[in-house]
Design an enzyme around this catalytic site. Sequence first.
Site, PDB file in Angstrom:
ATOM      1  N   ALA A 214      -1.557  -3.833   4.683  1.00 15.64           N
ATOM      2  CA  ALA A 214      -2.663  -4.840   4.743  1.00 15.64           C
ATOM      3  C   ALA A 214      -2.921  -5.413   3.070  1.00 15.64           C
ATOM      4  O   ALA A 214      -2.711  -4.748   2.319  1.00 15.64           O
ATOM      5  CB  ALA A 214      -4.028  -4.343   5.191  1.00 15.64           C
TER       6      ALA A 214
ATOM      7  N   GLY B  73      -0.109  -0.844   6.988  1.00 20.78           N
ATOM      8  CA  GLY B  73       0.112  -1.857   8.015  1.00 20.78           C
ATOM      9  C   GLY B  73       1.678  -2.265   7.904  1.00 20.78           C
ATOM     10  O   GLY B  73       2.225  -2.770   8.827  1.00 20.78           O
TER      11      GLY B  73
ATOM     12  N   GLU C 245       3.221   0.096  10.045  1.00 23.78           N
ATOM     13  CA  GLU C 245       2.677  -0.151  11.419  1.00 23.78           C
ATOM     14  C   GLU C 245       3.469  -1.324  11.987  1.00 23.78           C
ATOM     15  O   GLU C 245       3.639  -1.371  13.247  1.00 23.78           O
ATOM     16  CB  GLU C 245       1.417  -0.573  11.459  1.00 23.78           C
ATOM     17  CG  GLU C 245       0.263   0.843  11.009  1.00 23.78           C
ATOM     18  CD  GLU C 245      -0.852   0.652  11.042  1.00 23.78           C
ATOM     19  OE1 GLU C 245      -1.463  -0.146   9.997  1.00 23.78           O
ATOM     20  OE2 GLU C 245      -2.047   1.139  11.624  1.00 23.78           O
TER      21      GLU C 245
ATOM     22  N   GLU D  16      -3.362   5.101   4.087  1.00 27.75           N
ATOM     23  CA  GLU D  16      -4.860   4.592   4.327  1.00 27.75           C
ATOM     24  C   GLU D  16      -6.110   5.528   3.823  1.00 27.75           C
ATOM     25  O   GLU D  16      -6.976   5.102   3.203  1.00 27.75           O
ATOM     26  CB  GLU D  16      -5.186   3.927   5.437  1.00 27.75           C
ATOM     27  CG  GLU D  16      -4.384   2.638   5.993  1.00 27.75           C
ATOM     28  CD  GLU D  16      -3.006   2.897   6.538  1.00 27.75           C
ATOM     29  OE1 GLU D  16      -2.310   3.957   6.386  1.00 27.75           O
ATOM     30  OE2 GLU D  16      -2.273   1.891   7.003  1.00 27.75           O
TER      31      GLU D  16
HETATM   32  N1  3HC Z   1      -2.592  -5.433  -1.096  1.00 30.81           N
HETATM   33  C1  3HC Z   1      -2.804  -6.296  -2.246  1.00 30.81           C
HETATM   34  N2  3HC Z   1      -2.245  -5.960  -3.380  1.00 30.81           N
HETATM   35  C2  3HC Z   1      -1.145  -5.270  -3.755  1.00 30.81           C
HETATM   36  C3  3HC Z   1      -1.176  -4.283  -2.423  1.00 30.81           C
HETATM   37  C4  3HC Z   1      -1.747  -4.446  -1.209  1.00 30.81           C
HETATM   38  N3  3HC Z   1      -1.626  -3.575  -0.039  1.00 30.81           N
HETATM   39  N4  3HC Z   1      -0.341  -3.204  -2.916  1.00 30.81           N
HETATM   40  C5  3HC Z   1      -0.128  -3.399  -4.332  1.00 30.81           C
HETATM   41  N5  3HC Z   1      -0.914  -4.402  -4.601  1.00 30.81           N
HETATM   42  C6  3HC Z   1      -0.504  -5.129  -5.976  1.00 30.81           C
HETATM   43  C7  3HC Z   1      -1.176  -4.318  -6.953  1.00 30.81           C
HETATM   44  O1  3HC Z   1      -2.514  -4.448  -6.979  1.00 30.81           O
HETATM   45  C8  3HC Z   1      -0.573  -4.736  -8.138  1.00 30.81           C
HETATM   46  O2  3HC Z   1      -1.213  -6.204  -8.721  1.00 30.81           O
HETATM   47  P1  3HC Z   1      -1.024  -6.604 -10.252  1.00 30.81           P
HETATM   48  O3  3HC Z   1       0.239  -6.632 -10.585  1.00 30.81           O
HETATM   49  O4  3HC Z   1      -1.951  -7.591 -10.174  1.00 30.81           O
HETATM   50  O5  3HC Z   1      -1.881  -5.272 -10.787  1.00 30.81           O
HETATM   51  C9  3HC Z   1       1.070  -5.325  -7.677  1.00 30.81           C
HETATM   52  O6  3HC Z   1       0.688  -5.200  -6.190  1.00 30.81           O
HETATM   53  C10 3HC Z   1       1.937  -4.508  -7.949  1.00 30.81           C
HETATM   54  O7  3HC Z   1       1.676  -3.044  -7.473  1.00 30.81           O
HETATM   55  P2  3HC Z   1       1.793  -1.807  -8.656  1.00 30.81           P
HETATM   56  O8  3HC Z   1       1.486  -2.302 -10.017  1.00 30.81           O
HETATM   57  O9  3HC Z   1       0.982  -0.558  -7.789  1.00 30.81           O
HETATM   58  O10 3HC Z   1       3.188  -1.633  -8.421  1.00 30.81           O
HETATM   59  P3  3HC Z   1       4.196  -0.334  -8.077  1.00 30.81           P
HETATM   60  O11 3HC Z   1       5.507  -0.654  -7.933  1.00 30.81           O
HETATM   61  O12 3HC Z   1       3.761   0.715  -9.185  1.00 30.81           O
HETATM   62  O13 3HC Z   1       3.642   0.485  -6.743  1.00 30.81           O
HETATM   63  C11 3HC Z   1       3.183   0.180  -4.098  1.00 30.81           C
HETATM   64  C12 3HC Z   1       4.010  -0.660  -5.520  1.00 30.81           C
HETATM   65  C13 3HC Z   1       4.039   1.475  -3.876  1.00 30.81           C
HETATM   66  C14 3HC Z   1       3.149  -0.751  -3.093  1.00 30.81           C
HETATM   67  C15 3HC Z   1       1.729   0.442  -4.681  1.00 30.81           C
HETATM   68  O14 3HC Z   1       1.262  -0.601  -5.287  1.00 30.81           O
HETATM   69  C16 3HC Z   1       0.695   0.895  -3.662  1.00 30.81           C
HETATM   70  O15 3HC Z   1       0.834   2.147  -3.225  1.00 30.81           O
HETATM   71  N6  3HC Z   1      -0.084  -0.078  -2.771  1.00 30.81           N
HETATM   72  C17 3HC Z   1      -0.899   0.172  -1.909  1.00 30.81           C
HETATM   73  C18 3HC Z   1      -0.375   0.514  -0.321  1.00 30.81           C
HETATM   74  C19 3HC Z   1      -1.289   0.887   0.479  1.00 30.81           C
HETATM   75  O16 3HC Z   1      -2.232   1.520   0.507  1.00 30.81           O
HETATM   76  N7  3HC Z   1      -1.144   0.235   1.689  1.00 30.81           N
HETATM   77  C20 3HC Z   1      -1.943   0.638   2.679  1.00 30.81           C
HETATM   78  C21 3HC Z   1      -3.067  -0.829   2.552  1.00 30.81           C
HETATM   79  S1  3HC Z   1      -4.341  -0.433   3.691  1.00 30.81           S
HETATM   80  C22 3HC Z   1      -3.580  -0.992   5.454  1.00 30.81           C
HETATM   81  O17 3HC Z   1      -2.471  -1.220   5.446  1.00 30.81           O
HETATM   82  C23 3HC Z   1      -4.559  -1.020   6.544  1.00 30.81           C
HETATM   83  C24 3HC Z   1      -3.809  -0.980   7.759  1.00 30.81           C
HETATM   84  O18 3HC Z   1      -3.550   0.120   8.341  1.00 30.81           O
HETATM   85  C25 3HC Z   1      -4.696  -1.877   8.783  1.00 30.81           C
END
Ligand code: 3HC
Length: 698
Positions: A63, A102, A105, A125
């Site tokens: 998400a 997501g 998912e 999450e």
């Molecule tokens: N939403 C918005 N922005 C995101 C994002 C997300 N889910 N994931 C990463 N970004 C952004 C980062 O903030 C970063 O932005 P910036 O360049 O402006 O600082 C950019 O993308 C690149 O991210 P990283 O610097 O972290 O790059 P890496 O290559 O080191 O890592 C990654 C990539 C593994 C995707 C890592 O960013 C990560 O773990 N992201 C979060 C993943 C996550 O937690 N997903 C679950 C979201 S909650 C959800 O899905 C709810 C659902 O169940 C309803």
Amino acid sequence: MTDKIGYTRKGDIAVLRISNPPVNALSHAVREGLVAGMDRAEADDGVKAVVIVGDGRAFIAGADITEFGKTPLEPFLPDLCKRIEDSPLIVVASLHGVSLGGGLEVALSAHYRIAQPSAKVGLPEVHLGLIPGAGGTQRLPRLIGVDAALDLITTGRQVKADEADRLGIIDEITEGDPGEVGLAYAEKLVASNAPRRPISEMEAPDPIDWDAAYDGTLKKGRGQISPAQAVRAVQASVELPFHQGMQAEREIFMDLMRTDQRQGMIHAFFSERAVGNLPELKGVEPRALQSIGIIGGGTMGAGIATAALLAGFNVVLIEMKLDAAEAARARISGNLSGALKRGKISELQFKTLTTVALEVSINYDSLASVDLVIEAVFEDMAVKKDVFGKLDAVCKPDAILASNTSYLDINEIAASTSRPESVIGLHFFSPAHVMKLLEVVVAEKTAPDVVATGFALGKALNKISVRAGVCDGFIGNRILATYRTAADHMVLDGASPYQIDKALVDFGFAMGPFAVADLAGLDIGWATRKRKAATRHAAERVPTYPDKICEAGNFGQKTGKGFYVYEAGTRGGVPNPEVPELIDAERAERGITPRDFTDAEIVRRYMAAMVNEAAKLLGEGIAKRPLDVDMVLLFGYGFPRYWGGPMKWADLQGLPALLADIERYATEDAWFWQPAPLLKQLVAEGRTFDDLNKDAAR
Ligand code: 3HC
Ligand code: NAI
């Protein structure tokens, strides 16, 4: 269709290509585009299957976290997943890079999943204070069983394609272009008349002992609530029909969305990424770094050498005497054999790192060609100045000279060289090859490219680097000294060290301050108290009973006794019965009648002291942004991540109430509880620490 989703067709297969850099987060436009893409494929005559694929470096990272806390816009993610799964067409997800939250998912709502060998999947999450909210807790257990699903969901761990294949999350692993590979797989499925395979229609898995799983997860989370809540959501997948289970998941997800823990963890997520992004370093190139010199191979020098070797640097380590040099080599080998045992390096790498890449010497001339030197000798200004004089003489002109000092004045050290612009503090934390924090201490004359090199080194070593200015203790140790003092005062006034440690562990700290002191060695605090005694203000309240513990030769864990007693072979200690006697004696001597403290008051005073000192540091410019303080406490001092850090905690509590408490405490001890001017200013303006983070990002 939005411009985030590309639609192409080959034969009877439609391909939906997500293009939302950098990581294809499921923003509103992406969700809308995917629904429109499914509509178009179903209306497109002759299309029998749909392939969903991501552009760029990932399938979908989840998400869009930046949308959290705002009003959600339709189509909601669970509805998108249902739309995909309900399609009469066969839907294939072709995974590469990460498919997280997501993202996974969406993949689970497809009927088949194919992945690149390097792909990773997970439901992280819980690291954001949430649970999967688009069917992850309902579909995954149906696909892989409760135990495996609970493991992935409650830990948030990511698994590589081969493990995902073994678990049954994906159906095939094929290397190649994700679009091409997905297309070929879909063609094969269509040709063989493969059925649609909605996971929601699969049988519910077998139940487990839910209360035991809930209690165990809650305990492991040390105060974090979302992993335990995830157990309840998975329970719903077993006990309720699919659509009711989805509702149960949604309710828990939305409840968690409203918690402080969710706000704290998302603050931590973004701060971790913002902390190394300094406006002052925009466009500044770091100096080249290949080889690193280290002076002193004790606890810190050996740890730093280990980290540098593991990151691929050549290391030259200097000790005073041959036996000390050999001891340093043995320490580094010991650290590296730990990495070997954990499978982080191979036998061959171990050999190379301990021989070819590492040189241990007692001759400073060996440093002639290194790019950067980190000094980690005794904490003594005279010794440090002597070392920096020698380094200045032997190192090449553009070599950077860094000190790992914990407290000493880097400006004074820099002034003892002919190149103050190339002198910087690089403050590692013990054990240096394990702890994630690095304070990059910028002195008055440090050049910007030297600061940039400090951050580049931190990145290469996989550290969280935080910019700090020069003062006694920089960011972390200065704040530590203050909250430690608040704890000392509470002991004098009636609390026991053990009640304080317990209250703070219950709050979420990895350890309480007295257990930490035992771990670090009580002799360190003893030496500091002696050093500061001469210049101490008359109103400062400093307990003397810890000196008595030290005078008896008890320095904490390393001697087996301190605030706690440590039996050989056991982990953790039991309270030392001599300590309460010493405390009682000191209270009697000072004429203090001890009073009771509640755990809540202990936490409040401890945290108030931490926040107040941090606000002073911010006001002085030692820390530039509140988020810098938050990251120091999170990565160096065991602060609970789910609070986001002390400044985020303060915002969540409300600054006016916190300032009012500090002013009330000041009526008892006006010297210690002087409110920080910045805190007063923020309260007067009705602003928060996070507002300052936002100002800095502009
Ligand atoms: N939403 C918005 N922005 C995101 C994002 C997300 N889910 N994931 C990463 N970004 C952004 C980062 O903030 C970063 O932005 P910036 O360049 O402006 O600082 C950019 O993308 C690149 O991210 P990283 O610097 O972290 O790059 P890496 O290559 O080191 O890592 C990654 C990539 C593994 C995707 C890592 O960013 C990560 O773990 N992201 C979060 C993943 C996550 O937690 N997903 C679950 C979201 S909650 C959800 O899905 C709810 C659902 O169940 C309803
Ligand atoms: P230590 O006592 O374990 O190691 C110091 C080493 O330096 C010894 O092996 C000694 O032989 C060597 N040494 C002393 N003078 C030298 C010289 N002139 N040339 C070459 N080698 C010399 O000390 P430790 O704990 O490693 O601390 C080192 C520095 O790191 C100190 O400044 C300390 O404040 C700082 N520090 C310590 C932390 C800790 O937790 N121990 C954490 C962060 C910083």
